[in-house]
Design a protein around this motif. Structure first.
Motif, PDB file in Angstrom:
ATOM      1  N   ASP A  78       0.862  -1.175   0.000  1.00 48.77           N
ATOM      2  CA  ASP A  78       0.000   0.000   0.000  1.00 48.77           C
ATOM      3  C   ASP A  78       0.900   1.228   0.000  1.00 48.77           C
ATOM      4  N   GLU A  79       0.300   2.419  -0.001  1.00 49.01           N
ATOM      5  CA  GLU A  79       1.106   3.642  -0.057  1.00 49.01           C
ATOM      6  C   GLU A  79       2.014   3.807   1.152  1.00 49.01           C
ATOM      7  N   ALA A  80       1.630   3.242   2.272  1.00 47.51           N
ATOM      8  CA  ALA A  80       2.412   3.421   3.493  1.00 47.51           C
ATOM      9  C   ALA A  80       3.776   2.760   3.416  1.00 47.51           C
ATOM     10  N   THR A  81       3.931   1.746   2.544  1.00 41.56           N
ATOM     11  CA  THR A  81       5.206   1.034   2.463  1.00 41.56           C
ATOM     12  C   THR A  81       6.349   1.984   2.136  1.00 41.56           C
ATOM     13  N   ALA A  83       5.807   5.514   2.135  1.00 41.29           N
ATOM     14  CA  ALA A  83       5.509   6.852   2.639  1.00 41.29           C
ATOM     15  C   ALA A  83       6.764   7.426   3.277  1.00 41.29           C
ATOM     16  N   ARG A  85       6.829   8.999   5.890  1.00 42.59           N
ATOM     17  CA  ARG A  85       6.696   8.706   7.324  1.00 42.59           C
ATOM     18  C   ARG A  85       7.363   7.367   7.659  1.00 42.59           C
ATOM     19  N   THR A  86       7.145   6.373   6.816  1.00 41.46           N
ATOM     20  CA  THR A  86       7.755   5.057   7.022  1.00 41.46           C
ATOM     21  C   THR A  86       9.264   5.126   6.837  1.00 41.46           C
ATOM     22  N   ALA A 216       3.921   7.452  -3.609  1.00 43.06           N
ATOM     23  CA  ALA A 216       3.522   7.858  -2.260  1.00 43.06           C
ATOM     24  C   ALA A 216       3.560   9.376  -2.115  1.00 43.06           C
ATOM     25  N   ILE A 220      -0.166   9.782  -0.171  1.00 44.14           N
ATOM     26  CA  ILE A 220      -0.139   9.774   1.289  1.00 44.14           C
ATOM     27  C   ILE A 220       0.789  10.831   1.873  1.00 44.14           C
ATOM     28  N   ASP A 221       1.901  11.121   1.183  1.00 40.48           N
ATOM     29  CA  ASP A 221       2.823  12.133   1.703  1.00 40.48           C
ATOM     30  C   ASP A 221       2.179  13.523   1.709  1.00 40.48           C
ATOM     31  N   HIS A 224      -0.119  13.710   4.698  1.00 37.98           N
ATOM     32  CA  HIS A 224       0.611  13.920   5.951  1.00 37.98           C
ATOM     33  C   HIS A 224       1.077  15.364   6.086  1.00 37.98           C
TER      34      HIS A 224
END
Length: 294
Positions: A78-81, A83, A85-86, A216, A220-221, A224
């Motif tokens: 998913d996008e978090a992989t 991101a 943030r990750t 990302a 998602i970025d 955030h």
């Protein structure tokens, strides 16, 4: 002598960070820690002219970001992989694994976006922050418009849903990634042939993860960044930004954009190309030392 795939005098290790992901990390020196993050289409080797000098009085840590270089490249579930943030959490985990709860952080290009996110998400861990030749992700999308946005064609390409960008870039990766090395530098000799070849080898093996990183940043970025801006969150540490004057071409005030995020900002417009750590390493080193003295 620095090789095309490593920095002379640095020890190399694999550092587990999260979710079964380990990063390739070069470490040297002693004292307070400075972490240096690379951009695209480079690896940690982009810091080869700077890292050794800083290691004279600091612990210098140069990782390959997740998805790049010799670090692990997890599938983007998913996008978090990928991101920021990750990826920022990866860097904090690396520093802690090496015994540093607090450290200075400098990033170029993609690495600067990771550094920016680390500064917002982990303010207690980041003592000083330097970002080289980027805008924060949200600001970047806000200022890109019209014909001048053609310089960022790759941002729009890699923002597309999974499938097409990977196939297009994977069909001619050397031409795609080589385009940036050729067109974004003012001194072709700054990236020698053997280093250029190593960068292209690394990118060729990482097309899906590189695309996922950029995808990302189109999703998602931005979310955030917007949440932080709306909440009034700011970078509370001393911040240095070195940036080409591409704001003039795109019609925005880069320093003002950065100042909205960083009250303790030192913004410098530089001459030369995008790959400043390789083209003008003495200037970048001095800027980092000035930052560390603040």
């Amino acid at each position: 002598m620095t090789s095309a795939t490593g920095i002379a005098g640095f020890d190399y290790r694999r550092v587990p960070v999260a979710d079964g992901v380990s990063l390739n990390v070069a470490v040297a020196g002693s004292g307070s820690a400075v972490v240096l993050l690379h951009g695209l289409p480079q690896t940690h080797v982009m810091w080869r002219h700077i890292a050794d000098g800083l290691a004279a009085d600091h612990t210098v840590i140069c990782p390959d970001l997740r998805g790049y270089g010799a670090s692990d490249k997890p599938e983007a579930i998913d996008e978090a992989t990928y991101a920021k943030r990750t990826m920022a959490a990866d860097i904090v985990a690396v520093a802690r694994a090496l015994g540093h709860e607090r450290f200075a952080l400098a990033g170029h290009d993609r690495g600067a976006l990771v550094a920016f996110r680390a500064g917002l998400d982990h303010p207690a861990a980041i003592s000083h922050l330097a970002c080289l030749d980027v805008l924060p992700t949200l600001d970047m999308w806000e200022v890109m418009h019209g014909r001048t946005a053609a310089v960022g064609f790759h941002l729009y390409l890699m923002a597309q849903p999974p499938g097409l960008p990977e196939r297009m870039i994977g069909a001619c990766p050397d031409a795609f990634f080589g385009h940036f090395l050729d067109s974004w530098t003012s001194d072709p000799g700054a990236v020698p042939a053997e280093v250029r070849a190593a960068y292209l080898d690394a990118c060729r093996a990482a097309v899906p993860s590189i695309v996922a990183d950029y995808r990302a940043s189109a999703g998602i970025d931005v979310e955030h960044d917007r949440a932080d801006r709306d909440a009034g969150h700011r970078l509370r540490m001393p911040v240095t930004v070195l940036q080409q004057d591409w704001g003039a071409a795109l019609g925005f005030d880069a320093a003002a954009r950065w100042r909205a995020w960083a009250p303790e900002l030192c913004h410098t417009t530089v001459t030369g190309g995008h790959f400043m750590a390789e083209e003008t390493p003495a200037d970048v080193t001095q800027a980092l030392r000035d930052l560390l003295a603040r």
